[in-house]
Scaffold this motif. Structure first.
Motif, PDB file in Angstrom:
ATOM      1  N   GLY A  21       0.785  -1.228   0.000  1.00 14.25           N
ATOM      2  CA  GLY A  21       0.000   0.000   0.000  1.00 14.25           C
ATOM      3  C   GLY A  21       0.813   1.272   0.000  1.00 14.25           C
ATOM      4  N   LEU A  22       0.363   2.241   0.798  1.00 17.51           N
ATOM      5  CA  LEU A  22       0.985   3.558   0.814  1.00 17.51           C
ATOM      6  C   LEU A  22       2.440   3.499   1.268  1.00 17.51           C
ATOM      7  CD1 LEU A  22      -1.901   5.741   2.337  1.00 17.51           C
ATOM      8  CD2 LEU A  22      -1.523   5.042  -0.036  1.00 17.51           C
ATOM      9  N   GLY A  23       2.724   2.717   2.308  1.00 18.00           N
ATOM     10  CA  GLY A  23       4.089   2.623   2.822  1.00 18.00           C
ATOM     11  C   GLY A  23       5.037   2.024   1.807  1.00 18.00           C
ATOM     12  N   SER A  42       5.088  -5.483  10.284  1.00 24.74           N
ATOM     13  CA  SER A  42       4.742  -6.144  11.541  1.00 24.74           C
ATOM     14  C   SER A  42       5.163  -7.602  11.596  1.00 24.74           C
ATOM     15  CB  SER A  42       3.231  -6.045  11.778  1.00 24.74           C
ATOM     16  OG  SER A  42       2.529  -6.663  10.714  1.00 24.74           O
ATOM     17  N   ARG A  43       5.592  -8.156  10.463  1.00 25.26           N
ATOM     18  CA  ARG A  43       5.954  -9.586  10.452  1.00 25.26           C
ATOM     19  C   ARG A  43       7.246  -9.807   9.672  1.00 25.26           C
ATOM     20  NH1 ARG A  43       4.111 -11.516   5.479  1.00 25.26           N
ATOM     21  NH2 ARG A  43       2.714 -10.063   4.393  1.00 25.26           N
ATOM     22  N   ALA A  44       7.964 -10.837  10.059  1.00 23.26           N
ATOM     23  CA  ALA A  44       9.199 -11.199   9.362  1.00 23.26           C
ATOM     24  C   ALA A  44       8.899 -11.505   7.901  1.00 23.26           C
ATOM     25  CB  ALA A  44       9.833 -12.404  10.042  1.00 23.26           C
ATOM     26  N   ASN A  45       9.760 -11.059   7.022  1.00 23.27           N
ATOM     27  CA  ASN A  45       9.634 -11.251   5.576  1.00 23.27           C
ATOM     28  C   ASN A  45       8.451 -10.507   4.967  1.00 23.27           C
ATOM     29  OD1 ASN A  45      11.848 -13.125   5.607  1.00 23.27           O
ATOM     30  ND2 ASN A  45      10.424 -14.694   6.338  1.00 23.27           N
ATOM     31  N   GLY A  46       7.821  -9.642   5.746  1.00 24.70           N
ATOM     32  CA  GLY A  46       6.669  -8.901   5.244  1.00 24.70           C
ATOM     33  C   GLY A  46       7.026  -7.902   4.160  1.00 24.70           C
ATOM     34  N   CYS A  47       8.283  -7.453   4.163  1.00 26.50           N
ATOM     35  CA  CYS A  47       8.717  -6.437   3.202  1.00 26.50           C
ATOM     36  C   CYS A  47       9.549  -6.998   2.055  1.00 26.50           C
ATOM     37  CB  CYS A  47       9.522  -5.354   3.924  1.00 26.50           C
ATOM     38  SG  CYS A  47       8.525  -4.204   4.888  1.00 26.50           S
ATOM     39  N   ASP A  48       9.479  -8.304   1.845  1.00 27.25           N
ATOM     40  CA  ASP A  48      10.326  -8.905   0.805  1.00 27.25           C
ATOM     41  C   ASP A  48      10.097  -8.265  -0.561  1.00 27.25           C
ATOM     42  OD1 ASP A  48      11.395 -10.550   2.688  1.00 27.25           O
ATOM     43  OD2 ASP A  48      10.485 -12.406   1.968  1.00 27.25           O
ATOM     44  N   GLU A  49       8.855  -8.072  -0.930  1.00 32.86           N
ATOM     45  CA  GLU A  49       8.533  -7.486  -2.236  1.00 32.86           C
ATOM     46  C   GLU A  49       9.035  -6.047  -2.323  1.00 32.86           C
ATOM     47  OE1 GLU A  49       4.434  -5.973  -4.019  1.00 32.86           O
ATOM     48  OE2 GLU A  49       4.532  -8.172  -4.068  1.00 32.86           O
ATOM     49  N   THR A  50       8.799  -5.289  -1.256  1.00 35.31           N
ATOM     50  CA  THR A  50       9.258  -3.897  -1.218  1.00 35.31           C
ATOM     51  C   THR A  50      10.773  -3.832  -1.288  1.00 35.31           C
ATOM     52  OG1 THR A  50       7.363  -3.420   0.222  1.00 35.31           O
ATOM     53  CG2 THR A  50       9.067  -1.722   0.041  1.00 35.31           C
ATOM     54  N   ASP A 195      -5.657  -1.680   1.273  1.00 30.81           N
ATOM     55  CA  ASP A 195      -6.366  -2.671   2.087  1.00 30.81           C
ATOM     56  C   ASP A 195      -7.248  -1.997   3.135  1.00 30.81           C
ATOM     57  OD1 ASP A 195      -5.023  -4.549   0.638  1.00 30.81           O
ATOM     58  OD2 ASP A 195      -3.644  -5.136   2.240  1.00 30.81           O
ATOM     59  N   ASN A 196      -6.769  -0.874   3.690  1.00 33.88           N
ATOM     60  CA  ASN A 196      -7.508  -0.197   4.753  1.00 33.88           C
ATOM     61  C   ASN A 196      -8.857   0.329   4.280  1.00 33.88           C
ATOM     62  OD1 ASN A 196      -5.876  -0.600   6.918  1.00 33.88           O
ATOM     63  ND2 ASN A 196      -5.191   1.516   7.132  1.00 33.88           N
ATOM     64  N   THR A 197      -8.986   0.601   2.995  1.00 36.21           N
ATOM     65  CA  THR A 197     -10.238   1.155   2.480  1.00 36.21           C
ATOM     66  C   THR A 197     -11.042   0.114   1.705  1.00 36.21           C
ATOM     67  OG1 THR A 197      -9.162   1.963   0.452  1.00 36.21           O
ATOM     68  CG2 THR A 197      -9.275   3.489   2.331  1.00 36.21           C
ATOM     69  N   ALA A 198     -10.678  -1.152   1.835  1.00 35.44           N
ATOM     70  CA  ALA A 198     -11.356  -2.206   1.079  1.00 35.44           C
ATOM     71  C   ALA A 198     -12.856  -2.223   1.344  1.00 35.44           C
ATOM     72  CB  ALA A 198     -10.737  -3.565   1.405  1.00 35.44           C
ATOM     73  N   TYR A 218     -11.686  10.331  -9.158  1.00 34.98           N
ATOM     74  CA  TYR A 218     -11.250   8.949  -8.971  1.00 34.98           C
ATOM     75  C   TYR A 218     -10.451   8.826  -7.676  1.00 34.98           C
ATOM     76  CZ  TYR A 218      -6.886  10.824 -10.934  1.00 34.98           C
ATOM     77  OH  TYR A 218      -5.763  11.578 -11.166  1.00 34.98           O
ATOM     78  N   TRP A 219     -10.369   7.600  -7.164  1.00 33.09           N
ATOM     79  CA  TRP A 219      -9.586   7.315  -5.966  1.00 33.09           C
ATOM     80  C   TRP A 219      -8.097   7.359  -6.299  1.00 33.09           C
ATOM     81  CZ3 TRP A 219     -11.431   4.290  -1.334  1.00 33.09           C
ATOM     82  CH2 TRP A 219     -12.825   4.352  -1.191  1.00 33.09           C
ATOM     83  N   GLY A 220      -7.288   7.716  -5.305  1.00 27.02           N
ATOM     84  CA  GLY A 220      -5.850   7.768  -5.509  1.00 27.02           C
ATOM     85  C   GLY A 220      -5.219   6.389  -5.541  1.00 27.02           C
ATOM     86  N   GLU A 221      -4.104   6.289  -6.227  1.00 22.78           N
ATOM     87  CA  GLU A 221      -3.250   5.103  -6.220  1.00 22.78           C
ATOM     88  C   GLU A 221      -2.050   5.396  -5.313  1.00 22.78           C
ATOM     89  OE1 GLU A 221      -3.943   2.297  -7.553  1.00 22.78           O
ATOM     90  OE2 GLU A 221      -5.534   2.778  -9.002  1.00 22.78           O
ATOM     91  N   PRO A 222      -1.495   4.387  -4.629  1.00 23.55           N
ATOM     92  CA  PRO A 222      -0.375   4.631  -3.709  1.00 23.55           C
ATOM     93  C   PRO A 222       0.756   5.463  -4.310  1.00 23.55           C
ATOM     94  CG  PRO A 222      -1.183   2.405  -3.405  1.00 23.55           C
ATOM     95  CD  PRO A 222      -1.944   2.977  -4.577  1.00 23.55           C
ATOM     96  N   GLU A 223       1.025   5.291  -5.598  1.00 20.69           N
ATOM     97  CA  GLU A 223       2.119   6.017  -6.237  1.00 20.69           C
ATOM     98  C   GLU A 223       1.894   7.528  -6.243  1.00 20.69           C
ATOM     99  OE1 GLU A 223       0.583   3.332  -7.478  1.00 20.69           O
ATOM    100  OE2 GLU A 223       2.232   1.897  -7.134  1.00 20.69           O
TER     101      GLU A 223
END
Length: 254
Positions: A21-23, A42-50, A195-198, A218-223
């Motif tokens: 998301g935004l982060g 908040s979890r191990a390996n949570g930022c692998d993609e980032t 996800d927060n606005t799902a 239109y709604w914003g995109e994280p970018e």
């Protein structure tokens, strides 16, 4: 105007809530501007993609995990980030959570958890990272506020309280730390596809109401947050302090 004022080369950034998301978008945007980025989730390996996206920009990237509702874990996160970087130049307090329930039924354990994650962790990290920034007489802190820093919302009283408080803490720290060449600002995203606005996105009536109010249509995109984050993280914003920058497609204007 020298465009190098927007460069973040040789800077170290710590971004919480960077798994998606935004982060995630902010962390990648800072990396694209040249910053080395420590991303936390908040979890191990949570930022692998980032992390993979950050490293692909030719800068250094590291991933850490911490429960932002736990004070000791937050302080440990700051210590680990300091050990990796030698000193954080840019702190982005993005990590957050939300809980929806009518106010008359609202769970007090959930109230406390939302405030711990959204507010307490931002203050604690600013406090810990701010010590080095004060010593170095330089630093940028970016808090992530919300449209609910300005209005009340529905069935999210703890989230609203936390985001009003984030706006206040931003101004309070800016007042104290401007003398040390530290700029403390916030970004208030409008309605973004995350996800927060799902729940809002999937509600046909509310989605339509929200979209109709946004002048952009239109709604914003994280970018869409990346430009604001890079601006507030760099030298270009040296005379911007205690400001809440809305990135909302014009929502507040209407």
């Amino acid at each position: 105007m020298n465009l190098s004022a927007f460069s973040l080369e040789h800077k170290w950034a710590l971004v919480t809530g960077a798994s998606r998301g935004l982060g995630q978008a902010i962390a990648i945007g800072l990396a694209e501007a040249g910053a080395n980025v420590i991303c936390a989730s908040s979890r191990a390996n949570g930022c692998d993609e980032t992390l993979a996206a950050i490293i692909s920009k030719g800068v250094k990237g590291f991933a850490l995990a911490a429960d932002l509702s736990n004070e000791d874990a937050v302080r440990q996160l700051a210590a680990e980030a300091r050990s990796i970087s030698g000193g954080i130049n840019i702190l982005v307090n993005n990590g957050g959570t939300i809980f929806r329930q009518p106010a008359v039924e609202y769970s007090m354990p959930e109230w406390r958890r939302v405030l711990q994650v959204n507010l307490d962790s931002a203050f604690l990290l600013s406090q810990e990272v701010g010590k080095d920034m004060i010593a170095n007489k330089s630093g940028k802190i970016i808090n992530i506020a919300s449209m609910l820093s300005f209005s009340g919302g529905m069935t999210v009283p703890a989230y609203t309280a936390s985001k009003h408080a984030i706006a206040g803490v931003t101004k309070a720290l800016a007042n104290e730390w401007a003398q040390f060449n530290i700029q403390v600002n916030a970004i208030a995203p409008g309605y973004f596809k995350t996800d927060n606005t799902a729940a809002l996105q999937s509600n046909e009536v509310r989605n339509k109401e929200i979209t109709q109010r946004i002048p952009a249509g239109y709604w914003g995109e994280p970018e869409h947050l990346q430009g604001a984050a890079v601006f507030l993280a760099g030298k270009a914003s040296d005379y911007v302090n205690g400001h809440i920058l809305a990135v909302d497609g014009g929502w507040l204007a209407r």
